[in-house]
Design a protein around this motif. Structure first.
Motif, PDB file in Angstrom:
ATOM      1  N   TYR A   1     -20.838   3.963  -1.334  1.00 58.28           N
ATOM      2  CA  TYR A   1     -19.929   2.995  -1.930  1.00 58.28           C
ATOM      3  C   TYR A   1     -20.512   1.594  -1.934  1.00 58.28           C
ATOM      4  O   TYR A   1     -21.277   1.225  -1.048  1.00 58.28           O
ATOM      5  CB  TYR A   1     -18.654   2.885  -1.085  1.00 58.28           C
ATOM      6  N   THR A   2     -20.048   0.792  -2.901  1.00 58.77           N
ATOM      7  CA  THR A   2     -20.151  -0.653  -2.818  1.00 58.77           C
ATOM      8  C   THR A   2     -18.731  -1.179  -2.662  1.00 58.77           C
ATOM      9  O   THR A   2     -17.859  -0.850  -3.467  1.00 58.77           O
ATOM     10  CB  THR A   2     -20.796  -1.253  -4.071  1.00 58.77           C
ATOM     11  N   PHE A   3     -18.508  -1.960  -1.624  1.00 51.84           N
ATOM     12  CA  PHE A   3     -17.177  -2.464  -1.319  1.00 51.84           C
ATOM     13  C   PHE A   3     -16.995  -3.895  -1.790  1.00 51.84           C
ATOM     14  O   PHE A   3     -17.951  -4.694  -1.815  1.00 51.84           O
ATOM     15  CB  PHE A   3     -16.934  -2.445   0.192  1.00 51.84           C
ATOM     16  N   GLY A   4     -15.756  -4.223  -2.115  1.00 55.07           N
ATOM     17  CA  GLY A   4     -15.382  -5.608  -2.276  1.00 55.07           C
ATOM     18  C   GLY A   4     -15.179  -6.264  -0.918  1.00 55.07           C
ATOM     19  O   GLY A   4     -15.280  -5.611   0.127  1.00 55.07           O
ATOM     20  N   SER A   5     -14.866  -7.546  -0.943  1.00 51.16           N
ATOM     21  CA  SER A   5     -14.715  -8.313   0.299  1.00 51.16           C
ATOM     22  C   SER A   5     -13.381  -8.081   0.992  1.00 51.16           C
ATOM     23  O   SER A   5     -13.195  -8.524   2.119  1.00 51.16           O
ATOM     24  CB  SER A   5     -14.885  -9.801   0.027  1.00 51.16           C
ATOM     25  N   GLY A   6     -12.460  -7.420   0.292  1.00 54.45           N
ATOM     26  CA  GLY A   6     -11.179  -7.111   0.911  1.00 54.45           C
ATOM     27  C   GLY A   6     -10.105  -8.136   0.587  1.00 54.45           C
ATOM     28  O   GLY A   6     -10.386  -9.304   0.318  1.00 54.45           O
ATOM     29  N   THR A   7      -8.865  -7.658   0.589  1.00 52.36           N
ATOM     30  CA  THR A   7      -7.695  -8.522   0.453  1.00 52.36           C
ATOM     31  C   THR A   7      -6.807  -8.293   1.663  1.00 52.36           C
ATOM     32  O   THR A   7      -6.371  -7.157   1.900  1.00 52.36           O
ATOM     33  CB  THR A   7      -6.903  -8.202  -0.826  1.00 52.36           C
ATOM     34  N   ARG A   8      -6.570  -9.343   2.400  1.00 53.59           N
ATOM     35  CA  ARG A   8      -5.664  -9.222   3.550  1.00 53.59           C
ATOM     36  C   ARG A   8      -4.263  -9.578   3.083  1.00 53.59           C
ATOM     37  O   ARG A   8      -3.987 -10.734   2.765  1.00 53.59           O
ATOM     38  CB  ARG A   8      -6.100 -10.111   4.697  1.00 53.59           C
ATOM     39  N   LEU A   9      -3.417  -8.564   3.017  1.00 61.48           N
ATOM     40  CA  LEU A   9      -2.047  -8.733   2.524  1.00 61.48           C
ATOM     41  C   LEU A   9      -1.085  -8.781   3.693  1.00 61.48           C
ATOM     42  O   LEU A   9      -1.110  -7.906   4.571  1.00 61.48           O
ATOM     43  CB  LEU A   9      -1.670  -7.572   1.602  1.00 61.48           C
ATOM     44  N   THR A  10      -0.238  -9.801   3.689  1.00 61.42           N
ATOM     45  CA  THR A  10       0.843  -9.900   4.666  1.00 61.42           C
ATOM     46  C   THR A  10       2.160  -9.856   3.913  1.00 61.42           C
ATOM     47  O   THR A  10       2.368 -10.637   2.977  1.00 61.42           O
ATOM     48  CB  THR A  10       0.748 -11.198   5.476  1.00 61.42           C
ATOM     49  N   VAL A  11       3.030  -8.934   4.322  1.00 67.36           N
ATOM     50  CA  VAL A  11       4.362  -8.834   3.714  1.00 67.36           C
ATOM     51  C   VAL A  11       5.372  -9.311   4.742  1.00 67.36           C
ATOM     52  O   VAL A  11       5.442  -8.772   5.857  1.00 67.36           O
ATOM     53  CB  VAL A  11       4.668  -7.394   3.271  1.00 67.36           C
ATOM     54  N   VAL A  12       6.141 -10.318   4.351  1.00 68.11           N
ATOM     55  CA  VAL A  12       7.091 -10.921   5.316  1.00 68.11           C
ATOM     56  C   VAL A  12       8.536 -10.667   4.902  1.00 68.11           C
ATOM     57  O   VAL A  12       8.816 -10.320   3.752  1.00 68.11           O
ATOM     58  CB  VAL A  12       6.829 -12.436   5.454  1.00 68.11           C
TER      59      VAL A  12
ATOM     60  N   SER B   1      -8.168 -11.614  -4.749  1.00 65.39           N
ATOM     61  CA  SER B   1      -7.591 -12.466  -3.715  1.00 65.39           C
ATOM     62  C   SER B   1      -8.139 -12.083  -2.349  1.00 65.39           C
ATOM     63  O   SER B   1      -8.296 -10.908  -2.055  1.00 65.39           O
ATOM     64  CB  SER B   1      -6.068 -12.322  -3.682  1.00 65.39           C
ATOM     65  N   ARG B   2      -8.460 -13.054  -1.516  1.00 67.28           N
ATOM     66  CA  ARG B   2      -8.876 -12.769  -0.137  1.00 67.28           C
ATOM     67  C   ARG B   2      -7.667 -12.645   0.785  1.00 67.28           C
ATOM     68  O   ARG B   2      -7.644 -11.804   1.666  1.00 67.28           O
ATOM     69  CB  ARG B   2      -9.793 -13.874   0.387  1.00 67.28           C
ATOM     70  N   TYR B   3      -6.676 -13.506   0.545  1.00 64.90           N
ATOM     71  CA  TYR B   3      -5.466 -13.508   1.366  1.00 64.90           C
ATOM     72  C   TYR B   3      -4.249 -13.614   0.441  1.00 64.90           C
ATOM     73  O   TYR B   3      -4.257 -14.370  -0.514  1.00 64.90           O
ATOM     74  CB  TYR B   3      -5.457 -14.691   2.341  1.00 64.90           C
ATOM     75  N   LEU B   4      -3.244 -12.813   0.777  1.00 64.44           N
ATOM     76  CA  LEU B   4      -1.988 -12.850   0.023  1.00 64.44           C
ATOM     77  C   LEU B   4      -0.831 -12.755   0.996  1.00 64.44           C
ATOM     78  O   LEU B   4      -0.893 -11.971   1.954  1.00 64.44           O
ATOM     79  CB  LEU B   4      -1.888 -11.649  -0.928  1.00 64.44           C
ATOM     80  N   VAL B   5       0.215 -13.535   0.715  1.00 57.20           N
ATOM     81  CA  VAL B   5       1.456 -13.398   1.474  1.00 57.20           C
ATOM     82  C   VAL B   5       2.565 -13.132   0.466  1.00 57.20           C
ATOM     83  O   VAL B   5       2.752 -13.908  -0.483  1.00 57.20           O
ATOM     84  CB  VAL B   5       1.768 -14.664   2.301  1.00 57.20           C
ATOM     85  N   LYS B   6       3.275 -12.037   0.656  1.00 52.14           N
ATOM     86  CA  LYS B   6       4.346 -11.649  -0.264  1.00 52.14           C
ATOM     87  C   LYS B   6       5.607 -11.347   0.533  1.00 52.14           C
ATOM     88  O   LYS B   6       5.548 -11.031   1.722  1.00 52.14           O
ATOM     89  CB  LYS B   6       3.918 -10.413  -1.071  1.00 52.14           C
ATOM     90  N   ARG B   7       6.725 -11.386  -0.188  1.00 52.78           N
ATOM     91  CA  ARG B   7       8.004 -11.101   0.458  1.00 52.78           C
ATOM     92  C   ARG B   7       8.375  -9.634   0.260  1.00 52.78           C
ATOM     93  O   ARG B   7       8.009  -9.001  -0.737  1.00 52.78           O
ATOM     94  CB  ARG B   7       9.086 -11.988  -0.132  1.00 52.78           C
ATOM     95  N   THR B   8       9.126  -9.115   1.190  1.00 50.82           N
ATOM     96  CA  THR B   8       9.631  -7.748   1.097  1.00 50.82           C
ATOM     97  C   THR B   8      10.380  -7.556  -0.212  1.00 50.82           C
ATOM     98  O   THR B   8      11.175  -8.415  -0.608  1.00 50.82           O
ATOM     99  CB  THR B   8      10.591  -7.462   2.274  1.00 50.82           C
TER     100      THR B   8
END
Lengths: 112, 113
Positions: A101-112, A8-15
């Protein structure tokens, strides 16, 4: 070229939710790593794994766990997400230390 | 103890002028050293690495770095900046022993047209 794929590139999850971040590499690397990246704090190592079913804590393991059932896949688990876990999460793999290292593109996680 | 210090958190240059991003490290033994670049909302990409061969290392996109053991430095340079070089740059040290890599806090490079 080695490819490290984060699902996932972007994720929004709840507390309080349980969150899985997945990482897959396609070059049979022994070593895999999870970092989080925050402004002003740089990259901080959460966990790493040097073989299937093996794991080592990094600098900031609290609130996280990991799973490595297959060599190519390394999962980061947030058992009960909290707002202070809002961050960019980066997965990396490597074979030998001198290769870097070889890195992935990252996942930006937002917890609301 | 290992550590990496990137001496500038922000560097701003005009397009076509030289780039210098500074990095000092501390390590008990001869380490491997790396520079990575990160464009906005992307992962980190390896620019170049030093692993005890030639002290002047050439990387991608015209970047170079020189390992100076006496100064414990590994500064990144480029003769002529391009707009596409605007990004965050990380210096990384891999000590001889142990599994960890150590990251600097990053230098943000701005290129002015």
């Amino acid at each position: 070229d080695v490819k490290v794929t984060q699902s996932s590139r972007y994720l929004v999850k709840r507390t309080g939710e349980k969150v899985f971040l997945e990482c897959v590499q396609d070059m049979d690397h022994e070593n895999m790593f999870w970092y989080r990246q925050d402004p002003g704090l740089g990259l901080r190592l959460i966990y790493f794994s040097y073989d299937v079913k093996m794991k080592e804590k990094g600098d900031i393991p609290e609130g996280y766990s990991v799973s490595r059932e297959k060599k190519e896949r390394f999962s980061l688990i947030l058992e009960s997400a909290s707002t202070n876990q809002t961050s960019m999460y980066l997965c990396a793999s490597r074979e030998r230390k001198r290769d870097g290292y070889t890195f992935g593109s990252g996942t930006r996680l937002t917890v609301v | 103890a290992q550590s990496v210090t990137q001496l500038d958190s922000h560097v701003s240059v005009s397009e076509g002028t030289p780039v210098l991003l500074r990095c000092n490290y501390s390590s008990s033994y001869s380490p491997s050293l790396f520079w990575y670049v990160q464009h906005p909302n992307k992962g980190l990409q390896l620019l170049l690495k030093y692993t005890s061969a030639a002290t002047l290392v050439k990387g991608i996109n015209g970047f170079e770095a020189e390992f100076k053991k006496s100064e414990t430095s590994f500064h990144l340079t480029k003769p002529s900046a391009h707009m596409s070089d605007a990004a965050e740059y990380f210096c990384v040290v891999s000590p001889l022993t142990g599994n960890q890599f150590y990251f600097g806090t990053g230098t943000s490079l701005t290129v002015i047209p």
